[in-house]
Design a protein around this motif. Sequence first.
Motif, PDB file in Angstrom:
ATOM      1  N   ARG A  55       0.815  -1.218   0.000  1.00  0.00           N
ATOM      2  CA  ARG A  55       0.000   0.000   0.000  1.00  0.00           C
ATOM      3  C   ARG A  55       0.853   1.275   0.000  1.00  0.00           C
ATOM      4  O   ARG A  55       0.331   2.364  -0.103  1.00  0.00           O
ATOM      5  N   LEU A  56       2.157   1.127   0.146  1.00  0.00           N
ATOM      6  CA  LEU A  56       3.052   2.281   0.217  1.00  0.00           C
ATOM      7  C   LEU A  56       3.483   2.725  -1.177  1.00  0.00           C
ATOM      8  O   LEU A  56       3.507   1.924  -2.110  1.00  0.00           O
ATOM      9  N   PRO A  57       3.867   3.992  -1.319  1.00  0.00           N
ATOM     10  CA  PRO A  57       4.384   4.465  -2.616  1.00  0.00           C
ATOM     11  C   PRO A  57       5.650   3.703  -3.007  1.00  0.00           C
ATOM     12  O   PRO A  57       6.390   3.225  -2.140  1.00  0.00           O
ATOM     13  N   ASP A  58       5.901   3.618  -4.309  1.00  0.00           N
ATOM     14  CA  ASP A  58       7.092   2.930  -4.797  1.00  0.00           C
ATOM     15  C   ASP A  58       8.346   3.532  -4.182  1.00  0.00           C
ATOM     16  O   ASP A  58       8.476   4.748  -4.064  1.00  0.00           O
ATOM     17  N   GLY A  59       9.266   2.663  -3.818  1.00  0.00           N
ATOM     18  CA  GLY A  59      10.538   3.102  -3.266  1.00  0.00           C
ATOM     19  C   GLY A  59      10.548   3.373  -1.777  1.00  0.00           C
ATOM     20  O   GLY A  59      11.609   3.563  -1.193  1.00  0.00           O
ATOM     21  N   SER A  60       9.403   3.390  -1.145  1.00  0.00           N
ATOM     22  CA  SER A  60       9.361   3.699   0.287  1.00  0.00           C
ATOM     23  C   SER A  60       9.521   2.455   1.157  1.00  0.00           C
ATOM     24  O   SER A  60       9.522   2.572   2.381  1.00  0.00           O
ATOM     25  N   ASP A  61       9.671   1.296   0.539  1.00  0.00           N
ATOM     26  CA  ASP A  61       9.777   0.079   1.336  1.00  0.00           C
ATOM     27  C   ASP A  61      11.039   0.053   2.197  1.00  0.00           C
ATOM     28  O   ASP A  61      11.033  -0.510   3.277  1.00  0.00           O
ATOM     29  N   LYS A  62      12.116   0.704   1.772  1.00  0.00           N
ATOM     30  CA  LYS A  62      13.347   0.716   2.577  1.00  0.00           C
ATOM     31  C   LYS A  62      13.124   1.513   3.867  1.00  0.00           C
ATOM     32  O   LYS A  62      13.622   1.136   4.927  1.00  0.00           O
ATOM     33  N   VAL A  63      12.374   2.595   3.769  1.00  0.00           N
ATOM     34  CA  VAL A  63      12.045   3.381   4.960  1.00  0.00           C
ATOM     35  C   VAL A  63      11.181   2.537   5.903  1.00  0.00           C
ATOM     36  O   VAL A  63      11.393   2.518   7.117  1.00  0.00           O
ATOM     37  N   ALA A  64      10.228   1.820   5.336  1.00  0.00           N
ATOM     38  CA  ALA A  64       9.371   0.951   6.150  1.00  0.00           C
ATOM     39  C   ALA A  64      10.197  -0.148   6.823  1.00  0.00           C
ATOM     40  O   ALA A  64       9.970  -0.463   8.001  1.00  0.00           O
ATOM     41  N   HIS A  65      11.145  -0.721   6.092  1.00  0.00           N
ATOM     42  CA  HIS A  65      12.034  -1.723   6.687  1.00  0.00           C
ATOM     43  C   HIS A  65      12.802  -1.121   7.859  1.00  0.00           C
ATOM     44  O   HIS A  65      12.885  -1.725   8.934  1.00  0.00           O
ATOM     45  N   ALA A  66      13.394   0.046   7.648  1.00  0.00           N
ATOM     46  CA  ALA A  66      14.187   0.680   8.703  1.00  0.00           C
ATOM     47  C   ALA A  66      13.329   0.968   9.930  1.00  0.00           C
ATOM     48  O   ALA A  66      13.749   0.707  11.068  1.00  0.00           O
ATOM     49  N   ILE A  67      12.127   1.478   9.727  1.00  0.00           N
ATOM     50  CA  ILE A  67      11.241   1.782  10.854  1.00  0.00           C
ATOM     51  C   ILE A  67      10.820   0.503  11.578  1.00  0.00           C
ATOM     52  O   ILE A  67      10.798   0.453  12.809  1.00  0.00           O
ATOM     53  N   GLY A  68      10.517  -0.530  10.823  1.00  0.00           N
ATOM     54  CA  GLY A  68      10.119  -1.789  11.441  1.00  0.00           C
ATOM     55  C   GLY A  68      11.207  -2.388  12.317  1.00  0.00           C
ATOM     56  O   GLY A  68      10.948  -2.858  13.429  1.00  0.00           O
ATOM     57  N   TYR A  69      12.434  -2.353  11.833  1.00  0.00           N
ATOM     58  CA  TYR A  69      13.537  -2.926  12.601  1.00  0.00           C
ATOM     59  C   TYR A  69      14.041  -1.971  13.670  1.00  0.00           C
ATOM     60  O   TYR A  69      14.635  -2.409  14.657  1.00  0.00           O
ATOM     61  N   LEU A  70      13.792  -0.683  13.519  1.00  0.00           N
ATOM     62  CA  LEU A  70      14.046   0.281  14.590  1.00  0.00           C
ATOM     63  C   LEU A  70      13.189  -0.107  15.797  1.00  0.00           C
ATOM     64  O   LEU A  70      13.681  -0.183  16.924  1.00  0.00           O
ATOM     65  N   ALA A  71      11.917  -0.373  15.548  1.00  0.00           N
ATOM     66  CA  ALA A  71      11.010  -0.757  16.639  1.00  0.00           C
ATOM     67  C   ALA A  71      11.430  -2.083  17.265  1.00  0.00           C
ATOM     68  O   ALA A  71      11.491  -2.204  18.499  1.00  0.00           O
ATOM     69  N   LEU A  72      11.746  -3.082  16.431  1.00  0.00           N
ATOM     70  CA  LEU A  72      12.146  -4.384  16.968  1.00  0.00           C
ATOM     71  C   LEU A  72      13.388  -4.237  17.850  1.00  0.00           C
ATOM     72  O   LEU A  72      13.447  -4.782  18.953  1.00  0.00           O
ATOM     73  N   SER A  73      14.358  -3.495  17.379  1.00  0.00           N
ATOM     74  CA  SER A  73      15.586  -3.313  18.141  1.00  0.00           C
ATOM     75  C   SER A  73      15.345  -2.528  19.428  1.00  0.00           C
ATOM     76  O   SER A  73      15.948  -2.827  20.464  1.00  0.00           O
ATOM     77  N   ALA A  74      14.478  -1.550  19.390  1.00  0.00           N
ATOM     78  CA  ALA A  74      14.147  -0.802  20.608  1.00  0.00           C
ATOM     79  C   ALA A  74      13.499  -1.726  21.640  1.00  0.00           C
ATOM     80  O   ALA A  74      13.855  -1.685  22.831  1.00  0.00           O
ATOM     81  N   PHE A  75      12.574  -2.562  21.192  1.00  0.00           N
ATOM     82  CA  PHE A  75      11.942  -3.514  22.115  1.00  0.00           C
ATOM     83  C   PHE A  75      12.967  -4.489  22.681  1.00  0.00           C
ATOM     84  O   PHE A  75      12.942  -4.820  23.872  1.00  0.00           O
TER      85      PHE A  75
END
Length: 140
Positions: A55-75
């Motif tokens: 559902r995200l704009p093209d090319g934004s998946d890397k930002v989504a990856h970084a945010i997802g793993y930012l959260a995992l690492s913080a937890f």
Amino acid sequence: MAREGLTADRADAPATGHTADRGRARLLGWVLALAWAALIFWQSETTGAGGLLGRLPDGSDKVAHAIGYLALSAFLTLATGRPALAAALAALYGVTDEVHQAFVPGRRSDALDVVADAVGAAVGAWLAWRLLSRRRRTRA
């Protein structure tokens, strides 16, 4: 010599005050980390464009990856109290996630996703460590 009952570092001392708070925070960290890892797994298991990422704009998946793993690492930092270990565990999970995607129909592995995951994991561990350190200083 410390008076009896006042040493908080004894193994047989009851968990009270900061020790109990820290234990609850670590438990919460593990619960959140496991739930987040399950969400990542579910997302990776989705065929095609990647479920939520589709559902995200093209090319934004890397930002989504970084945010997802930012959260995992913080937890994981909250759970372990060790930011380097947390970042390493989150980045390793990112590698296994990409391997997993290689076997999901309609998905493919991408080395740049692993890079985005690792960057997000490092930033997340650092941020969590900074916030936890600040909190401990204000409580001391």
